[in-house]
Design a protein around this motif. Structure first.
Motif, PDB file in Angstrom:
ATOM      1  N   ASN A 136       0.808  -1.221   0.000  1.00  0.00           N
ATOM      2  CA  ASN A 136       0.000   0.000   0.000  1.00  0.00           C
ATOM      3  C   ASN A 136       0.844   1.275   0.000  1.00  0.00           C
ATOM      4  OD1 ASN A 136      -3.077  -0.743   0.513  1.00  0.00           O
ATOM      5  ND2 ASN A 136      -1.829  -2.180   1.701  1.00  0.00           N
ATOM      6  N   TRP A 137       2.130   1.140  -0.321  1.00  0.00           N
ATOM      7  CA  TRP A 137       3.027   2.292  -0.293  1.00  0.00           C
ATOM      8  C   TRP A 137       2.551   3.385  -1.261  1.00  0.00           C
ATOM      9  CZ3 TRP A 137       6.397   3.374   3.276  1.00  0.00           C
ATOM     10  CH2 TRP A 137       7.309   4.417   3.057  1.00  0.00           C
ATOM     11  N   ALA A 322     -13.592  -5.671  -3.753  1.00  0.00           N
ATOM     12  CA  ALA A 322     -12.901  -5.708  -2.464  1.00  0.00           C
ATOM     13  C   ALA A 322     -11.632  -6.545  -2.545  1.00  0.00           C
ATOM     14  CB  ALA A 322     -13.826  -6.266  -1.389  1.00  0.00           C
ATOM     15  N   LEU A 323     -11.715  -7.685  -3.230  1.00  0.00           N
ATOM     16  CA  LEU A 323     -10.553  -8.562  -3.338  1.00  0.00           C
ATOM     17  C   LEU A 323      -9.439  -7.944  -4.168  1.00  0.00           C
ATOM     18  CD1 LEU A 323     -12.265 -12.054  -3.821  1.00  0.00           C
ATOM     19  CD2 LEU A 323     -11.166 -11.164  -1.759  1.00  0.00           C
ATOM     20  N   GLY A 324      -9.784  -7.007  -5.052  1.00  0.00           N
ATOM     21  CA  GLY A 324      -8.783  -6.348  -5.864  1.00  0.00           C
ATOM     22  C   GLY A 324      -8.159  -5.134  -5.194  1.00  0.00           C
ATOM     23  N   SER A 325      -8.670  -4.761  -4.023  1.00  0.00           N
ATOM     24  CA  SER A 325      -8.146  -3.601  -3.309  1.00  0.00           C
ATOM     25  C   SER A 325      -6.788  -3.920  -2.694  1.00  0.00           C
ATOM     26  CB  SER A 325      -9.128  -3.181  -2.210  1.00  0.00           C
ATOM     27  OG  SER A 325      -8.542  -2.254  -1.327  1.00  0.00           O
ATOM     28  N   THR A 326      -5.887  -2.947  -2.717  1.00  0.00           N
ATOM     29  CA  THR A 326      -4.573  -3.161  -2.099  1.00  0.00           C
ATOM     30  C   THR A 326      -4.689  -3.336  -0.591  1.00  0.00           C
ATOM     31  OG1 THR A 326      -4.247  -0.756  -1.971  1.00  0.00           O
ATOM     32  CG2 THR A 326      -3.341  -1.903  -3.893  1.00  0.00           C
ATOM     33  N   VAL A 327      -5.729  -2.765   0.014  1.00  0.00           N
ATOM     34  CA  VAL A 327      -5.946  -2.954   1.455  1.00  0.00           C
ATOM     35  C   VAL A 327      -6.224  -4.421   1.741  1.00  0.00           C
ATOM     36  CG1 VAL A 327      -7.508  -2.455   3.379  1.00  0.00           C
ATOM     37  CG2 VAL A 327      -6.729  -0.596   1.902  1.00  0.00           C
ATOM     38  N   ILE A 329      -5.580  -7.040  -0.262  1.00  0.00           N
ATOM     39  CA  ILE A 329      -4.421  -7.848  -0.632  1.00  0.00           C
ATOM     40  C   ILE A 329      -3.327  -7.746   0.429  1.00  0.00           C
ATOM     41  CG2 ILE A 329      -2.572  -8.129  -2.340  1.00  0.00           C
ATOM     42  CD1 ILE A 329      -4.563  -7.072  -4.452  1.00  0.00           C
ATOM     43  N   GLY A 330      -3.103  -6.541   0.942  1.00  0.00           N
ATOM     44  CA  GLY A 330      -2.083  -6.352   1.972  1.00  0.00           C
ATOM     45  C   GLY A 330      -2.385  -7.116   3.244  1.00  0.00           C
ATOM     46  N   ILE A 331      -3.662  -7.133   3.633  1.00  0.00           N
ATOM     47  CA  ILE A 331      -4.053  -7.861   4.839  1.00  0.00           C
ATOM     48  C   ILE A 331      -3.908  -9.366   4.642  1.00  0.00           C
ATOM     49  CG2 ILE A 331      -6.018  -8.422   6.337  1.00  0.00           C
ATOM     50  CD1 ILE A 331      -6.940  -5.503   5.940  1.00  0.00           C
ATOM     51  N   VAL A 332      -4.381  -9.858   3.496  1.00  0.00           N
ATOM     52  CA  VAL A 332      -4.290 -11.299   3.223  1.00  0.00           C
ATOM     53  C   VAL A 332      -2.828 -11.734   3.148  1.00  0.00           C
ATOM     54  CG1 VAL A 332      -4.793 -13.112   1.550  1.00  0.00           C
ATOM     55  CG2 VAL A 332      -6.526 -11.384   2.060  1.00  0.00           C
ATOM     56  N   ALA A 333      -2.016 -10.981   2.415  1.00  0.00           N
ATOM     57  CA  ALA A 333      -0.602 -11.332   2.299  1.00  0.00           C
ATOM     58  C   ALA A 333       0.100 -11.233   3.647  1.00  0.00           C
ATOM     59  CB  ALA A 333       0.082 -10.418   1.278  1.00  0.00           C
ATOM     60  N   LYS A 398     -13.520  -3.025   3.205  1.00  0.00           N
ATOM     61  CA  LYS A 398     -12.542  -3.802   2.437  1.00  0.00           C
ATOM     62  C   LYS A 398     -11.553  -4.496   3.376  1.00  0.00           C
ATOM     63  CE  LYS A 398     -12.762  -0.992  -1.769  1.00  0.00           C
ATOM     64  NZ  LYS A 398     -12.045  -0.023  -2.641  1.00  0.00           N
ATOM     65  N   ALA A 399     -11.181  -3.795   4.434  1.00  0.00           N
ATOM     66  CA  ALA A 399     -10.268  -4.393   5.408  1.00  0.00           C
ATOM     67  C   ALA A 399     -10.906  -5.616   6.064  1.00  0.00           C
ATOM     68  CB  ALA A 399      -9.886  -3.361   6.472  1.00  0.00           C
ATOM     69  N   LYS A 400     -12.188  -5.528   6.366  1.00  0.00           N
ATOM     70  CA  LYS A 400     -12.870  -6.657   6.997  1.00  0.00           C
ATOM     71  C   LYS A 400     -12.973  -7.851   6.054  1.00  0.00           C
ATOM     72  CE  LYS A 400     -15.455  -3.935  10.371  1.00  0.00           C
ATOM     73  NZ  LYS A 400     -16.776  -3.524  10.902  1.00  0.00           N
ATOM     74  N   VAL A 401     -13.203  -7.566   4.777  1.00  0.00           N
ATOM     75  CA  VAL A 401     -13.206  -8.658   3.788  1.00  0.00           C
ATOM     76  C   VAL A 401     -11.832  -9.328   3.777  1.00  0.00           C
ATOM     77  CG1 VAL A 401     -13.350  -9.221   1.339  1.00  0.00           C
ATOM     78  CG2 VAL A 401     -15.007  -7.652   2.351  1.00  0.00           C
ATOM     79  N   GLY A 402     -10.780  -8.518   3.816  1.00  0.00           N
ATOM     80  CA  GLY A 402      -9.426  -9.073   3.863  1.00  0.00           C
ATOM     81  C   GLY A 402      -9.193  -9.915   5.093  1.00  0.00           C
TER      82      GLY A 402
END
Length: 458
Positions: A136-137, A322-327, A329-333, A398-402
């Motif tokens: 998310n930089w 939501a799954l395509g959001s960097t937020v 992706i960052g949480i999942v990764a 989006k964060a909650k989905v992650g």
């Protein structure tokens, strides 16, 4: 051949040892209790997600956003906020009790036993945060959620382990619990330092009065608490609530009050001093933990999950977005990959630096499996997401989905690895059952410990 050559080399220091017998028994009991709490947590979250995406979604959000309370003390909150600030304080009170007990009379009081889970917990916080920030930089709004993938849900992770790990070595269970407890401590520090703003020093100073009274009463009324005397509880409960309210009004997140109150409870009695681990009396912290855990795991945490997990995904299109959001992706990764790399990598480094080795009962694949379960960041991650982005915001949803996706993936990965290891250890147990003396303590625990990791039979 010289005498020097005949001298055997000292045994290698062992990390992630089996722990004391009393600690193993306690962890086993805790795992059984957390199974029910974990199931309630998952059930409440699933109901909230289904309701929030059903034709009756408006009623869910209407209930969550109903406000009540006393405005002058900043206590006019929505039901969702009451669950996060009030009910979750009970969960953090339990965390405070667990930390106090582990530091005073548990395995964390011995640095040689504590260094691995403590270092691993820091690795499991730093690496996920760095992965999230890297993804998310450049997005200042998104980077506010850097702490979301750092948390481990102790109830959820321990519940999964209890379900699939009945034959896993006690050392592995102790490692996960200690790791999660230290992880929670780091999360508490992050919440206190990062997500507390506009601190009112006057309210903090006033809060010292009920805190002092609470600590004094807890020490003076120990015999009454042990017998379940209601008078002692009626004195302590309103004082604790007053301290919580003053901390909340000060601008510090109110869950910190729960941790502080937990730390004031005595973990041992005077009779414990100088006694072997197995002969310790039940301290007040353990008594409180035993009596309050059902309220925390059976009510407080599931209710919080119910009001925090409800996210209007918006169908397949909304889920794809939501799954395509960097937020996301960052949480999942961070939770799935970062936890495994951070925990396993730091544990490996510590063994190399200290020239130690894993306990003979463990393999590195076991550590990887536990690190996978540590990626379940449900309860505390949901709280940090709300603190980072607010309730009902686009980034917050989006964060909650992650968090949901990451926790599910972490649970699956950890379960696959540890289930296979559980079958392996079950075969070992069947082939070579552990002997027990008449006192019921397995012979392997009745040892002389010359090194923190090496033991010899009596």
């Amino acid at each position: 051949m010289s005498d020097h050559q005949d001298t055997p080399s000292p045994p290698a220091h062992t990390t992630l040892g089996r722990g004391t017998h009393s600690e193993v028994v306690r962890i086993g009991s805790l795992l059984r209790k957390e199974t029910v709490g974990g199931m309630l947590l998952v059930g409440a979250a699933l109901v909230a997600i289904v309701w929030a995406n059903s034709p009756f979604a408006d009623s869910y959000f209407a209930i969550r956003d109903v406000e009540f309370g006393y405005e002058p003390w900043h206590l006019k909150l929505s039901i969702g906020a009451w669950a996060a600030d009030g009910l979750l304080a009970i969960f953090f009170f339990m965390v405070g009790l667990e930390l106090k007990r582990e530091i005073m009379i548990g395995d964390l009081r011995q640095w040689d036993k504590a260094i691995v889970p403590v270092a691993a917990a820091f690795g499991g916080v730093a690496v996920p945060a760095l992965i999230y920030l890297a993804i998310n930089w450049g997005d200042s709004a998104a980077t506010q959620g850097w702490a979301i993938p750092t948390a481990t849900d102790i109830a959820f992770a321990v519940a999964v382990l209890a379900i699939i790990g009945s034959h896993l070595p006690p050392a592995l269970r102790i490692f996960l619990l200690t790791l999660a407890v230290v992880d929670d401590l780091i999360a508490i520090l992050i919440i206190a330092l990062v997500y507390s703003s506009g601190i009112s020093m006057s309210m903090l100073l006033w809060s010292l009065i009920p805190l002092s009274a609470y600590a004094l009463l807890a020490r003076r009324q120990r015999p009454l608490f042990r017998t379940g005397h209601m008078a002692a509880w009626l004195l302590l409960l309103p004082i604790g609530i007053a301290f919580w309210a003053l901390v909340h009004a000060s601008g510090i997140h109110a869950t910190i009050a729960g941790v502080i109150l937990g730390f004031t409870i005595p973990a041992r009695t005077r009779a414990d001093r100088g006694e072997p681990d197995g002969d310790r009396h039940h301290g007040l912290a353990e008594i409180f933990e035993h009596r309050i855990r059902p309220l925390s795991a059976g009510f407080a945490v599931p209710v919080f999950a119910f009001f925090s997990a409800g996210v209007a995904i918006g169908g397949v299109e909304g889920l794809t977005t939501a799954l395509g959001s960097t937020v996301t992706i960052g949480i999942v990764a961070g939770l799935v990959v970062g936890k495994i790399i951070g925990i396993t990598g730091v544990t490996f480094l510590v063994t190399k630096v200290t020239r130690s080795r894993l306990d003979p009962s463990l393999r590195w694949i076991d550590v990887i499996g536990v690190a996978g379960l540590a990626g379940i960041g449900f309860t505390v991650s949901l709280l940090v997401a709300e603190l980072s982005f607010g309730i009902g915001t686009e980034l917050g949803d989006k964060a909650k989905v992650g968090i949901f996706v990451a926790s599910l993936l972490a649970a699956i990965i950890g379960s696959i690895v540890l289930s296979s290891r559980n079958r392996y250890y079950a075969k070992l147990e069947a082939a070579d059952a552990v002997d027990a003396d008449q006192d019921g303590v397995p012979d392997i625990y009745e040892t002389d410990t010359h090194d923190s990791g090496s033991t010899t039979r009596d």
